[in-house]
Structures are given as structure tokens and as C-alpha cells.
Design a protein around this motif. Structure first.
Motif, PDB file in Angstrom:
ATOM      1  N   ALA A 218       0.842  -1.209   0.000  1.00 29.21           N
ATOM      2  CA  ALA A 218       0.000   0.000   0.000  1.00 29.21           C
ATOM      3  C   ALA A 218       0.871   1.250   0.000  1.00 29.21           C
ATOM      4  CB  ALA A 218      -0.936  -0.010   1.198  1.00 29.21           C
ATOM      5  N   ASP A 219       1.964   1.226   0.754  1.00 29.77           N
ATOM      6  CA  ASP A 219       2.880   2.376   0.779  1.00 29.77           C
ATOM      7  C   ASP A 219       3.453   2.658  -0.608  1.00 29.77           C
ATOM      8  OD1 ASP A 219       2.480   2.778   3.433  1.00 29.77           O
ATOM      9  OD2 ASP A 219       4.444   2.053   4.095  1.00 29.77           O
ATOM     10  N   LEU A 220       3.579   1.630  -1.419  1.00 29.19           N
ATOM     11  CA  LEU A 220       4.138   1.781  -2.758  1.00 29.19           C
ATOM     12  C   LEU A 220       3.078   2.188  -3.777  1.00 29.19           C
ATOM     13  CD1 LEU A 220       6.430  -1.391  -2.759  1.00 29.19           C
ATOM     14  CD2 LEU A 220       7.187   0.986  -2.612  1.00 29.19           C
ATOM     15  N   GLY A 221       1.826   2.299  -3.337  1.00 32.71           N
ATOM     16  CA  GLY A 221       0.757   2.742  -4.224  1.00 32.71           C
ATOM     17  C   GLY A 221      -0.104   1.629  -4.782  1.00 32.71           C
ATOM     18  N   VAL A 222       0.110   0.394  -4.339  1.00 31.59           N
ATOM     19  CA  VAL A 222      -0.713  -0.733  -4.823  1.00 31.59           C
ATOM     20  C   VAL A 222      -2.071  -0.668  -4.143  1.00 31.59           C
ATOM     21  CG1 VAL A 222      -0.850  -3.237  -5.065  1.00 31.59           C
ATOM     22  CG2 VAL A 222       1.393  -2.098  -5.117  1.00 31.59           C
ATOM     23  N   ASN A 223      -3.139  -0.737  -4.936  1.00 31.54           N
ATOM     24  CA  ASN A 223      -4.479  -0.629  -4.337  1.00 31.54           C
ATOM     25  C   ASN A 223      -4.924  -1.953  -3.732  1.00 31.54           C
ATOM     26  OD1 ASN A 223      -5.631  -2.237  -6.439  1.00 31.54           O
ATOM     27  ND2 ASN A 223      -5.837  -0.407  -7.732  1.00 31.54           N
ATOM     28  N   GLU A 224      -5.986  -1.905  -2.949  1.00 27.16           N
ATOM     29  CA  GLU A 224      -6.450  -3.085  -2.210  1.00 27.16           C
ATOM     30  C   GLU A 224      -6.859  -4.220  -3.145  1.00 27.16           C
ATOM     31  OE1 GLU A 224      -7.443  -5.781   0.647  1.00 27.16           O
ATOM     32  OE2 GLU A 224      -6.317  -3.902   0.901  1.00 27.16           O
ATOM     33  N   THR A 225      -7.484  -3.890  -4.264  1.00 29.08           N
ATOM     34  CA  THR A 225      -7.889  -4.936  -5.208  1.00 29.08           C
ATOM     35  C   THR A 225      -6.689  -5.708  -5.721  1.00 29.08           C
ATOM     36  OG1 THR A 225      -9.825  -3.649  -5.894  1.00 29.08           O
ATOM     37  CG2 THR A 225      -9.078  -5.400  -7.377  1.00 29.08           C
TER      38      THR A 225
END
Length: 855
Positions: A218-225
Motif C-alpha cells: 500500500a505504501d508503494l501505491g498498490v491498491n487493495e484490489t
């Protein structure tokens, strides 16, 4: 770039990180003077004493609160034990002489050492046993014999025991998925007590990792999906962590990740109370595909497909350890992990090339690769030690040169290698040649396959011989089975090797073992095990082990014939006879009764299958077409098929009935444990699918079909039996028509369809045992001992030119008579296993007899 990376570490709060000058930074020769440890190789790993209170708590849990006062325990930091390669005392306990009624006085230099002392007393003086097994309704554990006599037995002489190793390791990265995936805290608390009593002080602790990884991604910008679809379902997380698969049987919901993180905190807290060193995870380079999109300049490749998996479940993205993003992700993971789960033990595990080979065998590449992987640990924790599974080195890619290159990338005092399969395919001599420390491990089991096997003679000697050869480079012993709750004798023995330094009589050890496990013995029981050990427990693992009944049915199925089938059969008969001599009531006896009966059915089932196979092949030519000369030939072929398939179906029913009598062999236990983690019906459905698919198709299309097959009641009756019934029906239809083609691929596809349908079901299965195991076992014995109408001709065997139908594996005359009755052309049999036709001539024999069928 290196200066920028250092500033990043400072911003993360890792001011103590020492940034190297090149990719090979952690070679011993390049460590800075203040980083080198003078004296013991692993002096940076401090010994953990633990707490005496946790040992008293364990005594209350396993023996009852009333027995807390039966023990007087003292934790002493210095008992004069030898120093290990950690620079600390080796674990030692002293059991002092005490009278009947106690109290039992034990001193130890760690909580684990004290626990070992407690178990040593319980085994030697009280003849008790604690082992794996499900929990009964009354909160007792199904296979234990842990009722301490009152008054407590005396200790006749003061004894001091010192482990020759600093570490006793537990677990395989696969164990957490094959056996522990559905465990709650009650089951984990029980396991940690067992670990302590077994002397284990270095357990793998991988639960809850995905909670940490979700934060990092998430910190790297990856979304939950993208995060949910990257993670595999709970039953397959072990292989997702190693980069073998991604997304299969998901999504992995936030609720699961949060629950597992909470559970991990409980697990780690208790391990640390005992002074154990939990082995936490580290970054191996496997990332969600979204990261490649977010960081288009990152050095990313895709891993080779694994286990017949195809996209989107395979070809996991692998970030090069030479890319700065690798270090950023690795440090971020360890930072979050330490914040959530604690910090200070310094030992980490990760696997980059699990059953997948590196892209190059270049010496410098391999050396730099391992150095860079380790650097992600080192950059956060300058005292980090990489505990690496040596499984990757069993690939043909690796030889003395490539192994040496890979190992040279990490300093000798920064790596310990788990020689994962020491008992059957040891590699520790390669590690010693490279001056690397290792742990001698018993692997023994794959996927939880049921099969009575092991090599007691080897396991009771080779660790000691290895220690004498490798000296201080052997840092301990370990058990690294892929799944637990099978062949408990092998693991109890291996755990004891963690504190044995001298050779001993393994036969005497076995007799002590069965006395403890069964709360008594008898003449027939001792004879039973005297047959069972050389028949089943003098051999290693074979991929042809297990039961063909749990494999997808086909022709030319192999089986491990290294076991002594007749010895096992006679051992079983004596085991049953022993029930007339002693009132065996322990859960361990019940478990073994079912397991031994299961093995007898498995072995005889294969003999019947070979008759089925021969009959089918007599009607099918090399072009897979049904072809027979005349109606008489067809009649014989078809009758053989009908006879054998009918009897094999009955054998499946017998297997189902004996398994249903013991809580440890119930499919319902596995499925209900899985569903217990779901908060909604949708979540329960996902979890049940995970539980079902792992033990059947292992993938969307039988990718690793039946690898984790289980001999469980419910699974045998509703899945394995149905597959074999489909096999019989398919062949029966083909055999009815001359020149019809047997399309094996079509049958295989239909079996996969059946598996997919079964995996999607939601039907319920019993969680409580049904029936009397002893009565059912004796009824099976009576059935398999019933002799047909045959006349005996002593000291005769078929002549060398006799027309032999086939040679059976068994030489038991009652079983041979059954096999002969199933063969339409069989006129008799010889006690050497040969089945023969009418008109056979005979010669004199000093050893064997023939039995002619009476019309």
C-alpha cells in the motif's frame, strides 16, 4: 545512488544501518572492523532464558493444575555447560534425585531446557507420552498419555543432560499451509507447549505475514484490489510466499489478514516467554504485477511457471535484488514486521529459488545475488542471520561450483543452512566444504501423504556421526516435514536427537516408546513392533508411497515395494492379538490401530489392482483399442475386470469404515476448522474451497493433483471412491464393444471435472468418530484371512516353464487364495506369490508350498 539509499534508511528510522561499498558487502573479508565478531561465530545471537512461570503454566495445561506443586523448577543463567558457537551456554538441565511423592526438582539454564527436563522425567520415570492429535470434546488431546500417577514416581539418581547443539529447529515453510493453516490459538498454544517439551528453541514463525505485506505494498501505491488478487488463498500461502503461485483460491480478505496478525502476536509472545528464537520472514523479491506498472524502470522479470500452473496464477513478478527498489521493499517489510511483531532475535528466512532455477550460472552473478538478498535483511538489522532452506540445491542446476558461488555471497557468520533432507539426500558436506554452518534435518514427509515409513536406524545414528564429522559447523537438529500428524515415532525420535550425543540401542528405545504411548504393553505387542520396525521403518521416503486409491485412477500405477508387506501384515495380526492380552485404551494405541489397519488395506489393494490391470490389458492392444480373439477370451477378460473392480470397491468401503472410528482421520475436522475463520457465508465458502482444493486437485485443473491427498473418512467415501467408480464405468463401457478406443485423455478430463465439482460442494461431514475401531479391524482381518477351497501340496513350486498368471506382492496364503479366486483362469497359487493356470507342472522345493483350487 548509495548515498540516497542511506538517507532513505535514515528516514525509515534505521540510523544504525551500515551501507556497504558494493554488492558483495557482507563477505567476511569486507566487513568493517567494528562489525566483525571476535570469538564465537554467532556471538551476535544472544541466548534467551525465558521465564520459569511459563514452564509452570505449561505443566498446568498438559498435566493439570494439581501437578504444579509436583515440580520445583529453578532457572539458572549459568550452570557450567559448554559454550556453543553463539558464545552462550548450551541448553542444560539437571534432574535431581527425589523420593516417591516428590516434588520433582529440575534446574535448567533456559525455560526450554527446563521443559526438556520435565519431559525427560515424564518419559523416563512416569512413562508418559505427548504427541500430535486432535482435541476431544472433553478438552483432552486424542493421542496423549499424560496422566501423571499420584503419588509422583521417584527420581532414582541425579542426572545432568546437555544438548550438544545451540539449536533444535522446527517446521518447513510448507507445514504452515498443509497442517497449521486453520489452527486457532488453542491449537497453537498446545503446539508451543509440545515444542518446549520436545526441546525446540528455533521454530519458524510465518503466521500473519500478509498483514505486513499489505502495508508495504500500500505504501508503494498498490491498491487493495491488486493486493487481494496477488495473495493466494489461505491454503496456498506457503507457495505464494516463495513466488511459485499468485492469486490462486483468493481473494485473501483483509479480515483474514487481521485475524492472522492477531494470532501471530499470541504465538510470538508465548514463544518468547519460553526463550525460543522465532524465525521471521524476509523479502525474497516476489511482488504484485502492479508494482511493475507503478515503477516502470524497475528491473523486473517473471519467474518460470511452477507446478503446471498457467497465467494468471503463475509467472510471478520477481524484482532483481540489484535494483534499489528491492532494498527499499525489504527494509520496509522488516520495519513494519518489527513494529507489529517485535524485534531482537535476528534470524530470518526467505526463499528466492524454491524449485525454480536462477537465470544464470555465472559465478559472480550467483555470488552477488545471494549477497543482495541478504543485504535487505542486513540493512535493517546489522546482526541479521539468514536461515536458508537448502531445498533449492536439490535441483540439477546446482553443483559444487554453483553452490559454492551462491554461498560465498554471504559471510560465514551471517548464514545457517537447513539441510532439509539430511536423512535421505544430505548436502551438509557441501556446506561444510564452504565453511557454512548447517542444521541436520529430517524431512520425511511430503504433502501429508499417509504411509508407514521412516529409517529409525539411520535417524538414531547419522546426526551423531555428522556432528562428530562437522564439529562446530553443525549447529543443531531439526524436523522439516511438509505436514505433521503422521508417523509420530519418527519425529519423537528425531526431537530426542537434539540432546543426544552418544549412540544408543534404538530397539530398546522403540519398546520404551510403545510402552509410553500405549500406557502398557504385552508380549504380542512387543512382537508386533519387532516386525513393524524392519518391515516399515527401515526405509526412506518414496514418491510411490501412499495409496493408489488416493491417486487419479489409471493403468500402470506404481507403488513402493521396498516395504516388507508380509511383515506389516503379520505385525497387524499381532497388534490385534495383543488386545486379548492387555486392555489398551490410550489414544495413541487407537491411532496406531487405525493407521496400521489402513496400511494393510493399502498394501493388499495394490495387489488386487495389479490383477485388475492385467485383466484390462489382456483385452486392450497397444493402440488402446479393445481387441480380443474370440468370445471366450473376452468373457475371461471381462470377468476378471468385474471381479477385481467389485472387490476394490469393497476395499474402499472397508477403508472408509476404519478411518471413521478416529477423530484424527475425519475430513469434517479439516473442513469445519477452515470455515471457523469465516465471518460471513461468502467467506466460509472461500475458505472451504481452499480446504477442499488443497487435498484434491491442488490448483484449478489438477495442477499438482493429489499431492496433498489424505486418507480421511469422508474424502475416501465421497471423492476417491467416486473417481474409481467413474474409472470402472468408463472401462466397462469400452470393454463391451470390439474395436472401441479407450480415450485416456477424455477419462482424465472427466476426473478433473469430478474434482472441480467436489471442491465446490458445501456438504457436511462428521467431526466425531463413529464405530468401534477394534471390532472393525478384526472383521477386516477375518475377511482377509478366510481361506478358499484349496488343497495344499507341501514343498512344491511351479516349474520354471510353468504358465504363471502373475506374481503377487503378498505371500500370505489367505490373501493369495482371494487373489486366485478373482482370476478366472487361476488354478492355484504358490506361497512364493505365484498364481498359475490349469496344467501347470511342479518341482520340489524346500521353502514353498502350492495350493490347488478344488472345484
Amino acid at each position: 545512488m548509495k548515498r540516497t539509499f542511506f538517507l532513505f534508511l535514515v528516514l525509515l528510522g534505521v540510523e544504525s544501518a551500515l551501507i556497504p561499498n558494493n554488492n558483495n558487502n557482507i563477505l567476511s573479508s569486507e566487513l568493517k572492523a567494528d562489525e566483525r565478531v571476535s570469538g564465537p561465530r554467532f556471538g551476535r545471537l544472544s541466548k534467551k532464558l525465558g521465564s520459569v512461570d511459563v514452564v509452570y503454566g505449561m505443566i498446568e495445561r498438559v498435566l493439570g493444575q494439581q501437578h504444579r506443586s509436583s515440580f520445583v523448577l529453578t532457572l539458572q543463567s549459568n550452570m557450567g555447560a559448554d559454550l556453543s558457537e553463539t558464545g552462550q551456554e548450551l541448553d542444560m538441565f539437571q534432574l535431581k534425585a527425589s523420593p516417591v511423592g516428590g516434588p520433582v526438582v529440575i534446574n535448567g539454564n533456559s525455560a526450554v531446557a527446563l521443559s526438556m527436563g520435565v519431559m525427560y522425567y515424564l518419559k523416563k520415570y512416569s512413562h508418559l507420552s505427548m504427541t500430535w492429535g486432535y482435541q476431544n470434546d472433553d478438552s483432552s488431546w486424542s493421542c496423549d498419555n499424560m496422566y501423571l500417577p499420584s503419588p509422583v514416581p521417584a527420581v532414582t539418581v541425579t542426572e545432568t543432560v546437555q544438548s550438544p547443539y545451540p539449536f533444535r529447529y522446527y517446521m518447513n515453510v510448507c507445514t504452515v499451509s498443509y497442517s497449521m493453516v486453520w489452527w486457532n490459538w488453542t491449537r497453537w498454544e498446545r503446539e508451543i507447549d509440545w515444542m518446549a517439551l520436545s526441546g525446540i528453541n528455533l521454530p519458524l514463525a510465518f503466521t500473519g505475514q500478509e498483514y505486513i505485506w499489505a502495508k508495504v505494498f500500500a505504501d508503494l501505491g498498490v491498491n487493495e484490489t491488486s493486493i487481494e488478487t496477488f495473495f493466494s488463498g489461505p491454503a496456498f500461502l506457503a507457495w505464494q510466499r516463495m513466488g511459485n503461485v499468485q492469486g490462486w483460491a483468493g481473494p485473501l480478505l483483509p479480515s483474514w489478514r487481521e485475524q492472522q496478525a492477531t494470532l501471530q502476536k499470541q504465538i510470538l509472545a508465548r514463544m518468547r516467554e519460553f526463550g525460543m528464537i522465532p524465525v521471521l520472514g524476509a523479502f525474497a523479491g516476489h511482488i504484485p504485477s502492479a508494482i511493475a506498472t507503478l515503477f516502470p524502470n524497475a528491473n523486473v522479470t517473471t519467474s518460470a511457471p511452477w507446478g503446471n500452473f498457467q497465467s494468471p496464477y503463475s509467472s510471478v513478478y520477481l524484482l532483481s535484488p540489484f535494483d534499489p527498489l528491492f532494498q527499499k521493499i525489504g527494509v520496509s517489510f522488516m520495519k513494519y514486521q518489527s513494529e507489529e511483531f517485535g524485534f531482537g532475535e535476528h534470524i530470518y528466512n526467505c526463499d528466492t529459488f524454491n524449485e525454480m532455477d536462477p537465470s544464470s550460472n555465472d559465478t559472480n552473478y550467483l555470488k552477488s545475488y545471494s549477497a543482495a538478498v541478504y543485504n535487505a535483511m542486513y540493512s535493517f538489522d546489522p546482526d541479521a542471520v539468514w536461515l536458508m532452506q537448502g531445498w533449492l540445491f536439490h535441483s540439477s542446476f546446482w553443483n559444487s561450483q554453483t553452490i559454492s558461488s551462491y554461498l560465498s555471497g554471504v559471510a560465514d557468520d551471517r548464514m545457517i543452512i537447513l539441510d532439509l533432507n539430511s536423512e535421505q539426500s544430505p548436502l551438509w558436506t557441501d556446506f561444510v566444504q564452504n565453511n557454512k554452518s548447517f542444521i541436520w534435518c529430517l524431512l520425511h514427509n511430503y504433502g501429508g501423504m499417509r504411509d508407514l515409513h521412516g529409517n529409525i536406524s539411520l535417524v538414531s545414528t547419522n546426526p551423531i556421526l555428522a556432528k562428530n564429522s562437522a564439529k562446530s559447523l553443525m549447529m543443531g537438529t531439526g524436523i522439516t516435514m511438509e505436514a505433521i500428524e503422521q508417523n509420530p515415532i519418527m519425529y519423537e525420535l528425531m526431537n530426542e536427537m537434539g540432546y543426544r550425543s552418544e549412540l544408543f540401542n534404538s530397539n530398546e528405545w522403540v519398546q520404551d516408546y510403545i510402552f509410553r504411548r500405549y500406557n502398557g504393553t504385552s508380549t504380542s505387542m512387543e512382537k508386533s513392533w519387532n516386525l513393524l520396525i524392519p518391515s516399515a521403518y527401515n526405509r526412506g521416503f518414496s514418491w510411490l508411497g501412499g495409496w493408489i486409491g488416493t491417486d487419479a485412477p489409471r493403468l500402470n500405477m506404481g507403488y513402493d515395494l521396498s516395504q516388507n508387506v508380509n511383515g506389516i501384515l503379520n505385525s497387524w495380526k499381532l497388534f490385534l492379538q495383543a488386545s486379548n492380552e492387555f486392555n489398551f485404551k490410550s489414544g495413541g494405541w487407537h491411532y496406531d490401530l487405525v493407521d496400521l489397519t489402513r496400511q494393510v488395506i493399502v498394501n493388499f489393494h495394490y495387489d488386487v489392482y495389479k490383477g485388475l490391470e492385467k485383466g484390462i490389458k489382456s483385452c486392450i492392444n497397444q493402440d488402446e483399442r479393445v481387441s480380443f480373439v474370440d468370445k471366450d477370451t473376452w468373457d475371461l477378460c471381462h470377468q476378471s475386470f468385474v471381479n477385481h473392480s467389485y472387490f476394490m470397491t469393497i476395499m474402499m468401503d472397508r477403508m472408509e469404515s476404519i478411518l471413521s472410528t478416529d477423530i484424527n482421520y475425519l475430513l469434517g475436522q479439516w473442513l469445519e476448522s477452515a470455515k471457523s475463520w469465516g465471518n460471513t457465508e461468502q467467506e466460509k465458502q472461500i475458505l472451504e474451497f481452499n480446504a477442499r482444493n488443497q487435498i484434491t486437485l491442488w490448483g484449478p485443473n489438477g495442477n499438482i493433483n493429489d499431492y496433498a491427498a489424505k486418507c480421511w473418512s469422508g474424502l475416501v467415501g465421497t471423492y476417491y471412491k467416486e473417481r474409481w467408480s467413474m474409472f470402472y464405468s468408463y472401462l466397462n463401457i469400452a470393454l463391451l464393444t470390439q474395436n472401441s478406443t479407450v480415450d485416456w485423455n477424455d477419462l482424465s478430463n472427466k476426473l478433473i471435472e469430478l474434482g472441480n465439482a467436489w471442491d465446490e460442494k458445501r456438504d457436511l461431514f462428521p467431526t466425531k468418530p463413529q464405530g468401534d475401531a477394534l471390532e472393525i479391524a478384526k472383521s477386516i482381518q477375518a475377511e482377509y484371512s478366510k481361506m478358499g477351497n484349496y488343497s495344499k501340496s507341501p514343498n512344491m513350486v511351479p516349474s520354471p516353464n510353468a504358465n504363471i498368471i502373475r506374481t503377487a506382492w503378498t505371500s500370505d496364503v489367505a490373501q493369495l487364495s482371494i487373489l486366485c479366486d478373482l482370476e478366472p483362469t487361476c488354478a492355484g497359487f504358490c506361497s512364493n506369490g505365484q498364481l498359475y493356470t490349469q496344467g501347470t507342472t511342479f518341482v520340489v522345493s524346500d521353502t514353498y508350498d502350492t495350493y490347488n483350487k478344488q472345484v
